[in-house]
Design an enzyme around this catalytic site. Structure first.
Site, PDB file in Angstrom:
ATOM      1  N   HIS A 357       0.795  -1.223   0.000  1.00 51.54           N
ATOM      2  CA  HIS A 357       0.000   0.000   0.000  1.00 51.54           C
ATOM      3  C   HIS A 357       0.829   1.275   0.000  1.00 51.54           C
ATOM      4  O   HIS A 357       0.274   2.365   0.141  1.00 51.54           O
ATOM      5  CB  HIS A 357      -0.943   0.029   1.213  1.00 51.54           C
ATOM      6  CG  HIS A 357      -2.142  -0.846   1.059  1.00 51.54           C
ATOM      7  ND1 HIS A 357      -3.282  -0.443   0.408  1.00 51.54           N
ATOM      8  CD2 HIS A 357      -2.377  -2.114   1.461  1.00 51.54           C
ATOM      9  CE1 HIS A 357      -4.177  -1.411   0.420  1.00 51.54           C
ATOM     10  NE2 HIS A 357      -3.644  -2.440   1.051  1.00 51.54           N
ATOM     11  N   LYS A 545      -8.450  13.560   4.246  1.00 52.94           N
ATOM     12  CA  LYS A 545      -7.527  12.420   4.262  1.00 52.94           C
ATOM     13  C   LYS A 545      -6.574  12.606   5.433  1.00 52.94           C
ATOM     14  O   LYS A 545      -6.518  13.674   6.040  1.00 52.94           O
ATOM     15  CB  LYS A 545      -6.759  12.296   2.948  1.00 52.94           C
ATOM     16  CG  LYS A 545      -6.136  13.592   2.436  1.00 52.94           C
ATOM     17  CD  LYS A 545      -5.554  13.422   1.042  1.00 52.94           C
ATOM     18  CE  LYS A 545      -6.638  13.372  -0.003  1.00 52.94           C
ATOM     19  NZ  LYS A 545      -6.625  12.144  -0.790  1.00 52.94           N
ATOM     20  N   ARG A 546      -5.859  11.555   5.748  1.00 61.18           N
ATOM     21  CA  ARG A 546      -4.871  11.625   6.818  1.00 61.18           C
ATOM     22  C   ARG A 546      -3.929  12.805   6.584  1.00 61.18           C
ATOM     23  O   ARG A 546      -3.555  13.092   5.452  1.00 61.18           O
ATOM     24  CB  ARG A 546      -4.096  10.304   6.838  1.00 61.18           C
ATOM     25  CG  ARG A 546      -3.102  10.111   7.936  1.00 61.18           C
ATOM     26  CD  ARG A 546      -2.706   8.642   7.995  1.00 61.18           C
ATOM     27  NE  ARG A 546      -2.395   8.096   6.683  1.00 61.18           N
ATOM     28  CZ  ARG A 546      -1.172   8.071   6.161  1.00 61.18           C
ATOM     29  NH1 ARG A 546      -0.155   8.594   6.826  1.00 61.18           N
ATOM     30  NH2 ARG A 546      -0.955   7.548   4.974  1.00 61.18           N
ATOM     31  N   LYS A 551       0.645  14.286   1.232  1.00 58.42           N
ATOM     32  CA  LYS A 551      -0.712  14.545   0.742  1.00 58.42           C
ATOM     33  C   LYS A 551      -0.933  16.037   0.476  1.00 58.42           C
ATOM     34  O   LYS A 551      -1.904  16.436  -0.133  1.00 58.42           O
ATOM     35  CB  LYS A 551      -1.739  14.001   1.728  1.00 58.42           C
ATOM     36  CG  LYS A 551      -1.680  12.469   1.828  1.00 58.42           C
ATOM     37  CD  LYS A 551      -2.689  11.922   2.809  1.00 58.42           C
ATOM     38  CE  LYS A 551      -2.559  10.417   2.979  1.00 58.42           C
ATOM     39  NZ  LYS A 551      -3.008   9.637   1.816  1.00 58.42           N
ATOM     40  N   THR A 653      -8.739   6.315  -1.954  1.00 54.33           N
ATOM     41  CA  THR A 653     -10.126   5.908  -2.194  1.00 54.33           C
ATOM     42  C   THR A 653     -11.093   7.055  -1.932  1.00 54.33           C
ATOM     43  O   THR A 653     -12.207   7.049  -2.450  1.00 54.33           O
ATOM     44  CB  THR A 653     -10.514   4.707  -1.305  1.00 54.33           C
ATOM     45  OG1 THR A 653     -10.212   4.999   0.055  1.00 54.33           O
ATOM     46  CG2 THR A 653      -9.786   3.450  -1.742  1.00 54.33           C
ATOM     47  N   LYS A 657     -14.803   8.096  -3.785  1.00 55.30           N
ATOM     48  CA  LYS A 657     -16.075   8.416  -3.122  1.00 55.30           C
ATOM     49  C   LYS A 657     -16.592   9.771  -3.586  1.00 55.30           C
ATOM     50  O   LYS A 657     -17.792   9.947  -3.831  1.00 55.30           O
ATOM     51  CB  LYS A 657     -15.880   8.421  -1.604  1.00 55.30           C
ATOM     52  CG  LYS A 657     -15.519   7.085  -1.011  1.00 55.30           C
ATOM     53  CD  LYS A 657     -15.103   7.206   0.447  1.00 55.30           C
ATOM     54  CE  LYS A 657     -14.469   5.901   0.911  1.00 55.30           C
ATOM     55  NZ  LYS A 657     -13.289   6.075   1.718  1.00 55.30           N
TER      56      LYS A 657
END
Length: 809
Positions: A357, A545-546, A551, A653, A657
């Site tokens: 991952h 998100k985290r 990110k 993901t 969504k």
């Protein structure tokens, strides 16, 4: 048992449970008692259905998959189970007769504290799809008492408090105290050869901890299957020392019990100290040892032999956390069932598969060799033997190349490398997007790919589209039902038919109206929870998100600062009102991530002090972001921020969504964004920035963050403003991090390199938003293209290519 009770039968079930469990009538019951009564009735139904399905699987001799993951981010279960079972209407009517509202009961349930972010949410989505597609499946994890943590924001600072979810969530758990297993830690191990030729392993001075299973049932939509998620709690096996307790030495009497039970206390304890590392290692071995013992016991009960294990069992390692299932399975086969090493290894390698991952080097898990040997002496012996045999094979493949073999070995330079163990022992190794899988083959595991090319595969991630579209966005689902029929609920590829309505103005107007209604609903929820109002006529620009540097929430923040400075110069500036919404938790020991959270909160606070600017620009940081919050936010989002540095995000993901709910993506060509662009068309997304190969080349050429700062006047103003600060606090440390990081490379995730491209693309996005017909068309085409990103498709690929499963109906 009747699996489809009508409202009258549901009413009887609820009244019976209230009487038996709480000794009260419906008129006397509190809302919490009625929630628990509803949950118990659903749990009982699922348990019976699971038992019937298990009997079918045993009778058919069907192969099963066992999905190993350190986390399963389930969210709330009542709504999903009722919707999957088709019982929401019956329960709503029954509860109405009893004086309760079903929506109120949904709010009684806490989010299960069993996960953190994308990894856990993916595992939950996969369990949903496995049930819905009638594949026999069991998930394994730990029954964390406190989960990750509950996030509080105090003056912009993240404060971690215990996530106490069990009082409301334990109702879904079925204790199986008849299926406990012993897990050994520490001590010494010696070998004793017996006269019959087998070697007996003798354990001395080791610690034994009992693993107690608690099962929760995962329903499928319109299927006969019910999957099982087995969660392990740690319990002390030693008897309570009554002598010490009666002498008043209470702490000492309880110490052994506490030391054992701490294993299942908290998800992801901090590991920036030796005690934390030992606890994480203990958690991982505790999970796999109990789970493998459970798998072996169930298999032997049905077949009476382990010779056929690979034909009847697939064990899947989801990321490296459960990698120790490899040596644990070897241990049981060799020590308990007296298989030869060669036979045991053949069984293991045909049974185990592995999903990677991450390509982040620091996330490829390693353990200090001395610590590993101390905590798991027998497992260390097995891992060492696996490594020695592998190195001999690698020497044959790469004769004389000790550097390459050393890089590939499981044990090297005082470290035990879990990713290498997972690759070596698995018959299949897959990435989670096409780009990610290519990076694994070309970079992360390139030497393994040369040695075992047949092992490597790709399965792009997917989402539980019924939960994230049909149940979370029922108005959009109703529109889809009208336009293309309901088949997409079970065949998500049918969503492609929605593209036929791309030029139907009536459908597009309804699509926009539904989005606005969802924005109002989310705004009302935020106002109820926080007291803050959100302008529903502003664009909802969402990054959820985290919180991690790669990110790049920081890149988003830099652009927001630029807009804020524009409005400070000219509060009457003609611009589309924008609300930037963030939801994220930072790991407790991750200082930079916490500073970015504080920056976002202080920007928000500063804007609040300028009411005129607040009319056009708003920043909302959602405290303690969760699955249930996401279920309200995702249907309301209009812009989806997927802006990680290219080559860093494995898949993502959240992007899927948001896409399936009609949000338009602004993002880099990273992770699943690449395939989303292929599916929806480049003209229906907003792609910016460096590509993965360009990022790599820029590093090789010598990345200079300061050159972007000097050459871009707007960027200069923004970074200078960081030093001045917001709401009375300077963020000069973040400015320094971007320009002159004393502890490493400045701007390690290239926010400055991608800034101008991001800013211009964002401007283009705002211009497109002004053309309502065009925006609605793009939104519709994104929904139509999202069927590929359903977990049902992912699971079919795993089942057919990797696990070799057949459906049992």
């Amino acid at each position: 048992m009747n699996y489809n009770p009508n409202s009258a039968e549901v009413k009887e079930l609820l009244e019976s449970v209230l009487q038996r469990h709480f000794g009260c009538t419906a008129q006397e019951a509190s809302r919490d008692q009625m929630y628990k009564a509803a949950a118990i009735t659903v749990k009982n139904l699922l348990s019976e259905k699971r038992s019937a399905y298990k009997n079918k699987v045993n009778k058919a001799g069907a192969k099963r998959v066992y999905y190993m993951c350190m986390e399963f981010l389930l969210g709330r279960s009542l709504k999903t189970n009722l919707c999957n079972l088709g019982l929401a209407d019956a329960y709503e009517k029954a509860l109405d007769k009893l004086g309760f509202k079903l929506d109120d009961l949904y709010e009684c349930e806490p989010d299960a504290g069993l996960g953190n972010g994308g990894l856990g949410r993916l595992a939950a989505c996969f369990m949903d799809s496995l049930s819905s597609l009638d594949y026999p499946a069991t998930g394994f994890s730990i029954c964390y008492e406190y989960g990750l943590f509950k996030q509080m924001i105090v003056d912009g600072i993240q404060v971690e408090t215990p996530d106490i979810w069990l009082p409301g969530g334990e109702v879904w758990l079925v204790p199986r105290t008849d299926r406990t297993y012993k897990v050994r830690f520490g001590g010494r191990v010696r070998e004793e050869w017996k006269s019959d030729g087998h070697c007996e392993i003798i354990y001395e001075d080791n610690e034994e901890i009992e693993a107690v299973p608690y099962d929760t049932m995962i329903s499928g939509a319109g299927s006969s299957a019910v999957s099982q998620l087995r969660l392990w709690r740690a319990r002390n096996t030693q008897k309570f020392d009554m002598r010490l307790f009666t002498q008043g030495q209470y702490t000492r009497a309880l110490e052994e019990s506490t030391n054992a039970e701490i294993i299942s206390k908290v998800l992801y304890p901090s590991d920036n100290h030796t005690e934390g590392k030992l606890l994480r290692l203990s958690q991982q071995y505790f999970l796999v040892s109990a789970s493998i013992q459970s798998i072996i016991r169930d298999h032997m009960a049905v077949y009476g032999t382990l010779e056929n294990l690979p034909e009847k069992v697939a064990i899947h390692i989801n990321d490296t956390h459960p990698a120790l299932c490899v040596p644990e399975l070897m241990r049981i086969l060799i020590d308990d069932y007296f298989f030869s090493w060669e036979k045991a290894w053949s069984i293991v390698t045909r049974t185990v598969s592995y999903t990677n991952h991450t390509v982040m080097p620091e996330a490829l898990e390693t353990w200090n060799e001395d610590l590993f040997r101390l905590k798991l002496p027998r497992i260390y012996m097995i891992v060492k033997e696996i490594n020695e045999r592998f190195c001999r094979a690698a020497w044959t493949a790469f004769p004389g190349n000790w550097g390459r073999i050393s890089h590939m070995s499981i044990i090297g330079y005082g470290q035990v490398r879990m990713a290498n163990l997972s690759v070596i022992a698995s018959h299949s190794v897959n990435g989670v997007s096409e780009l990610h899988s290519s990076i694994l083959k070309d970079s992360t595991f390139k030497d393994f790919y040369r040695m075992y090319p047949e092992k490597f595969d790709n399965v792009t991630n997917g989402i539980a589209h019924r939960r994230w579209l049909c149940y979370s966005n029922p108005k959009l689902a109703s529109l889809l039902d009208e336009c293309i029929g309901p088949d997409y609920r079970h065949r998500p590829e049918e969503l492609a038919n929605f593209a036929k309505f791309a030029d139907d103005e009536t459908v597009k107007d309804r699509l926009r109206a539904i989005k606005h209604e969802n924005k109002i609903a989310f705004s009302n929820l935020v106002q109820t929870k926080t007291g803050k109002k959100i302008d529903t006529h502003s664009v909802f620009d969402v990054q959820i998100k985290r919180l991690h540097e790669y990110k790049r929430q920081l890149l988003n923040a830099l652009n927001i600062i630029g807009l804020y400075l524009d409005l400070k110069e000219n509060p009457n500036l003609d611009m589309q009102p924008q609300t930037f919404i963030f939801g994220a938790k930072a790991a407790p020991g991750y200082d930079m991530a916490k500073r970015i959270i504080k920056l976002l909160c202080m920007i928000s606070k500063d804007i609040e002090q300028n009411p005129k600017i607040r009319e056009k620009l708003n920043v909302v940081f959602l405290e303690n972001y969760s699955v249930s919050m996401a279920e309200a936010l995702v249907p309301s989002a209009e812009i989806s921020e997927q802006i990680s540095l290219a080559g860093k995000e494995a898949s993502g993901t959240g992007c899927m969504k948001l896409m399936i709910n009609g949000a338009l993506t602004i993002g880099t060509l990273d992770g699943a964004n690449v395939e989303m662009q292929e599916a929806a068309g480049a003209e229906n997304m907003f792609i910016f920035g460096l590509k993965a190969d360009e990022v790599e080349q820029l590093w090789l050429n010598g990345y200079s963050a300061a050159s972007y700062f000097i050459s871009n006047e707007r960027l200069t103003r923004i970074i200078n403003q960081l030093s001045v600060g917001f709401a009375g606090e300077s963020f000069a440390d973040i400015a320094s991090y971007l320009l002159n990081n004393g502890h490493g490379v400045a701007d390690p995730y290239m926010c400055l390199a991608d800034f101008e491209s991001y800013r211009l693309t964002h401007e283009a996005m705002m211009a497109a938003y002004q053309d309502k017909a065009k925006w609605n068309r793009m939104s519709l085409l994104n929904i139509a293209a999202a069927g590929k990103f359903a977990a049902d498709r992912s699971i079919e690929e795993y089942a057919q290519r990797i696990w070799k499963l057949k459906k049992v109906k």
